[in-house]
Design an enzyme around this catalytic site. Sequence first.
Site, PDB file in Angstrom:
ATOM      1  N   ASN A 105       0.880  -1.174   0.000  1.00 39.44           N
ATOM      2  CA  ASN A 105       0.000   0.000   0.000  1.00 39.44           C
ATOM      3  C   ASN A 105       0.912   1.216   0.000  1.00 39.44           C
ATOM      4  O   ASN A 105       1.759   1.342   0.884  1.00 39.44           O
ATOM      5  CB  ASN A 105      -0.877  -0.018   1.253  1.00 39.44           C
ATOM      6  CG  ASN A 105      -1.630   1.284   1.455  1.00 39.44           C
ATOM      7  OD1 ASN A 105      -2.031   1.917   0.477  1.00 39.44           O
ATOM      8  ND2 ASN A 105      -1.815   1.679   2.695  1.00 39.44           N
ATOM      9  N   GLU A 489     -21.060  20.692   0.749  1.00 38.74           N
ATOM     10  CA  GLU A 489     -20.987  19.312   1.229  1.00 38.74           C
ATOM     11  C   GLU A 489     -22.183  18.494   0.708  1.00 38.74           C
ATOM     12  O   GLU A 489     -22.028  17.335   0.327  1.00 38.74           O
ATOM     13  CB  GLU A 489     -20.936  19.311   2.764  1.00 38.74           C
ATOM     14  CG  GLU A 489     -20.979  17.948   3.407  1.00 38.74           C
ATOM     15  CD  GLU A 489     -19.861  17.008   2.985  1.00 38.74           C
ATOM     16  OE1 GLU A 489     -18.934  17.429   2.273  1.00 38.74           O
ATOM     17  OE2 GLU A 489     -19.947  15.823   3.342  1.00 38.74           O
ATOM     18  N   LYS A 493     -21.758  15.123  -1.468  1.00 39.40           N
ATOM     19  CA  LYS A 493     -22.330  13.856  -1.010  1.00 39.40           C
ATOM     20  C   LYS A 493     -23.195  13.255  -2.098  1.00 39.40           C
ATOM     21  O   LYS A 493     -23.110  12.076  -2.392  1.00 39.40           O
ATOM     22  CB  LYS A 493     -23.158  14.140   0.252  1.00 39.40           C
ATOM     23  CG  LYS A 493     -23.139  13.145   1.333  1.00 39.40           C
ATOM     24  CD  LYS A 493     -21.968  13.175   2.256  1.00 39.40           C
ATOM     25  CE  LYS A 493     -20.632  13.043   1.609  1.00 39.40           C
ATOM     26  NZ  LYS A 493     -19.515  13.222   2.495  1.00 39.40           N
ATOM     27  N   HIS A 512     -25.463  35.316 -11.344  1.00 39.17           N
ATOM     28  CA  HIS A 512     -24.253  35.626 -12.108  1.00 39.17           C
ATOM     29  C   HIS A 512     -23.861  34.480 -13.046  1.00 39.17           C
ATOM     30  O   HIS A 512     -22.743  34.437 -13.536  1.00 39.17           O
ATOM     31  CB  HIS A 512     -23.105  35.958 -11.143  1.00 39.17           C
ATOM     32  CG  HIS A 512     -23.410  37.140 -10.275  1.00 39.17           C
ATOM     33  ND1 HIS A 512     -23.472  38.429 -10.770  1.00 39.17           N
ATOM     34  CD2 HIS A 512     -23.722  37.237  -8.959  1.00 39.17           C
ATOM     35  CE1 HIS A 512     -23.787  39.261  -9.792  1.00 39.17           C
ATOM     36  NE2 HIS A 512     -23.950  38.560  -8.686  1.00 39.17           N
ATOM     37  N   LYS A 611     -11.546   5.245   0.532  1.00 35.88           N
ATOM     38  CA  LYS A 611     -11.746   6.029   1.753  1.00 35.88           C
ATOM     39  C   LYS A 611     -10.528   6.900   2.097  1.00 35.88           C
ATOM     40  O   LYS A 611     -10.675   8.045   2.489  1.00 35.88           O
ATOM     41  CB  LYS A 611     -12.040   5.062   2.895  1.00 35.88           C
ATOM     42  CG  LYS A 611     -12.360   5.730   4.215  1.00 35.88           C
ATOM     43  CD  LYS A 611     -13.801   6.112   4.281  1.00 35.88           C
ATOM     44  CE  LYS A 611     -14.165   6.856   5.535  1.00 35.88           C
ATOM     45  NZ  LYS A 611     -15.321   7.722   5.303  1.00 35.88           N
TER      46      LYS A 611
HETATM   47  O1  M6R Z   1      -9.485  11.312   5.423  1.00 39.19           O
HETATM   48  P1  M6R Z   1      -9.710  12.729   4.963  1.00 39.19           P
HETATM   49  O2  M6R Z   1     -10.708  13.448   5.769  1.00 39.19           O
HETATM   50  O3  M6R Z   1      -8.419  13.497   4.848  1.00 39.19           O
HETATM   51  O4  M6R Z   1     -10.281  12.565   3.499  1.00 39.19           O
HETATM   52  C1  M6R Z   1     -10.521  13.686   2.702  1.00 39.19           C
HETATM   53  C2  M6R Z   1     -11.405  13.330   1.538  1.00 39.19           C
HETATM   54  O5  M6R Z   1     -10.803  12.365   0.748  1.00 39.19           O
HETATM   55  C3  M6R Z   1     -12.777  12.824   1.994  1.00 39.19           C
HETATM   56  O6  M6R Z   1     -13.406  13.744   2.819  1.00 39.19           O
HETATM   57  C4  M6R Z   1     -13.666  12.551   0.778  1.00 39.19           C
HETATM   58  O7  M6R Z   1     -13.978  13.749   0.138  1.00 39.19           O
HETATM   59  C5  M6R Z   1     -14.913  11.800   1.208  1.00 39.19           C
HETATM   60  N1  M6R Z   1     -15.086  10.644   0.388  1.00 39.19           N
HETATM   61  C6  M6R Z   1     -16.140  12.551   1.053  1.00 39.19           C
HETATM   62  O8  M6R Z   1     -17.246  11.855   1.490  1.00 39.19           O
END
Ligand code: M6R
Length: 616
Positions: A105, A489, A493, A512, A611
């Site tokens: 990884n 947000e 989402k 605009h 994630k």
């Molecule tokens: O682990 P992090 O909070 O640093 O991750 C940041 C983004 O990758 C994360 O918030 C991403 O935008 C999510 N999938 C949104 O739901």
Amino acid sequence: MCGIVGYTGTDTAKDILLAGLKRLEYRGYDSAGVALERTDPAGETHLDVIRRVGKVAGLESELEHVDDESTCGIGHTRWATHGRPSVANAHPHACCGGNIAVVHNGIIENFAELRDELTARGHVFGSETDTEVLAHLVEEAYAQTHELVAAVRKACECVVGAYGLAAVCADEPGVIAVARKDSPIVIGRGEHGSYVASDIIALIDATRDVVVLEDGQFARLAPEGITYTDAQGELIEPEVTHIDWDIDMAEKGGYPDFMLKEICEQPRVVRDTLVGRLAPSGELDIDELGLTFEELDLIDRVYVIACGTSYHAGLVAKNLIEGWARIPCEVEAASEFRYRNPIITPSTLVVAVSQSGETADTLAAIRDARIKGAKVFGITNVVGSPVARESDGVIYTKANKEIAVASTKSFIGQIVSLTLLAMLLGQVKGKLTTGQVRMLFRELGDTAAQIQYILDSQREAVHEAALACKDAPSALFVGRGMGAAISYEGALKLKEVSYLHAEAYAAGEMKHGPIALIDPGFPVIAVTTKSPVYDKVVSNLKECEARGAKIIALATEGDEDIKQIADHVIYIPPVRDAFSAITASVPLQLLARDVAVMRGCDVDQPRNLAKSVTVE
Ligand code: M6R
């Protein structure tokens, strides 16, 4: 942004690897594979490498035909970086002789030159990945060391980049060598053997006492025990961390998906994040602050750096920090911040927000900010994560493990934590009195019950709204002030889980340009909660209504007037504007999730995403 797992002991390795990979699937799900040791009738050990494109379930079907004898193996679930998702690019990668296999990884930055050098020395590559160089490097080193951990250590000396890796070698049956630099590795010893994974969640059935490997450390896992060494090969005794959270957190617990489960956990997240934060004296108590009140008092500029949803939490924080502490606050995508030359002085506070605590851009921005002399404060959900370790101080968001790729409960935890920080700065700067802090703290705590109320009473209204926009080609989210921050947000989402295109605009910006998009039936999701800019938002909505938009309004309970322009209304309880982002985010999360379900999407594992984004 991949998940690795390894097991050596007395139990059936394939079952343990599969169970671990399923739990790690949130880290990537383009392909999956395992390398299992197998002993032939002559007593010789071989490695069977089995790989499949797609999710772990596909690999599981493949492994049904493999016997249960193997008690040592490594596994991987991949989010593609170098090379498209294919069987050839799936891990584990084996060396030319087939006796060494590696899962990895991270990113090997100098892989192209290593690959050229190895090819010139006769190695044959079977994939487009950066990882494969590791298998060949270990093969070369093993020819000299005849000892797997030593060979892995030697291979790592050639590598520039990030790695959490595990290797097995048919010539050393039962042994797994592990190395780490900048990519998470946890190791544990259970009753039936030794375990390694990218995340505790894959080990927790076997043990609650784990070692979080540090950069530059190596481990040798064997059925009878584990030894740890440093970069020089000297034995070390790493610290053992006890895990006190429950495995239930890694299960759906009766919910159809993790996203819904995690949305429903948010009242608890608010409560847990606030526990013990207000001292009887009325002072806010952030014991992991790492900065004295004198140092905080000197702060004259704040940058919030983050990515994705965490960046949106930063937009909320800007309103609070500037509003309460009167300190200028900029919010910046970490990926931008790290490549420009921001104005940083010793009195600059950089607040790094990251659920995973391992986002590559956020980490790089932290390092850059520290070199330039800023104080860095981390807000993260993962104890001991790189963001926590590399910051001067930290607030943990207490969301507990978040499994759905879409951030929900961690977002709420971030906003609550940032709110505490804003209150603290206000208190230290003398802009908020102890009495005001007490009152704000109490109201902040009340949002837990308000979220619960929304979850209990507004599901049907959200469902109706979701039905109204599920077939639209696109949607607009609008609001002002806090409403604008969470509109961003809401749009993120919706698009990430339902693949329905969505954009967010500060409502005053509609005329605009974006208003040109609106034709009859176009969904506009508006945050129209009671706030100082309520009337302004309503005027902007009237402009949309006049052009035939289908309006879905998030409104404050008791607001009957909004029904005159809105086709659908979702109500949230009355709340101070400063805390409206916490409550109003919840229906937007539910809306995205419901639309995704209606459109037949994989809510927890949206396509192309992972994630933790540990690559640039
Ligand atoms: O682990 P992090 O909070 O640093 O991750 C940041 C983004 O990758 C994360 O918030 C991403 O935008 C999510 N999938 C949104 O739901």
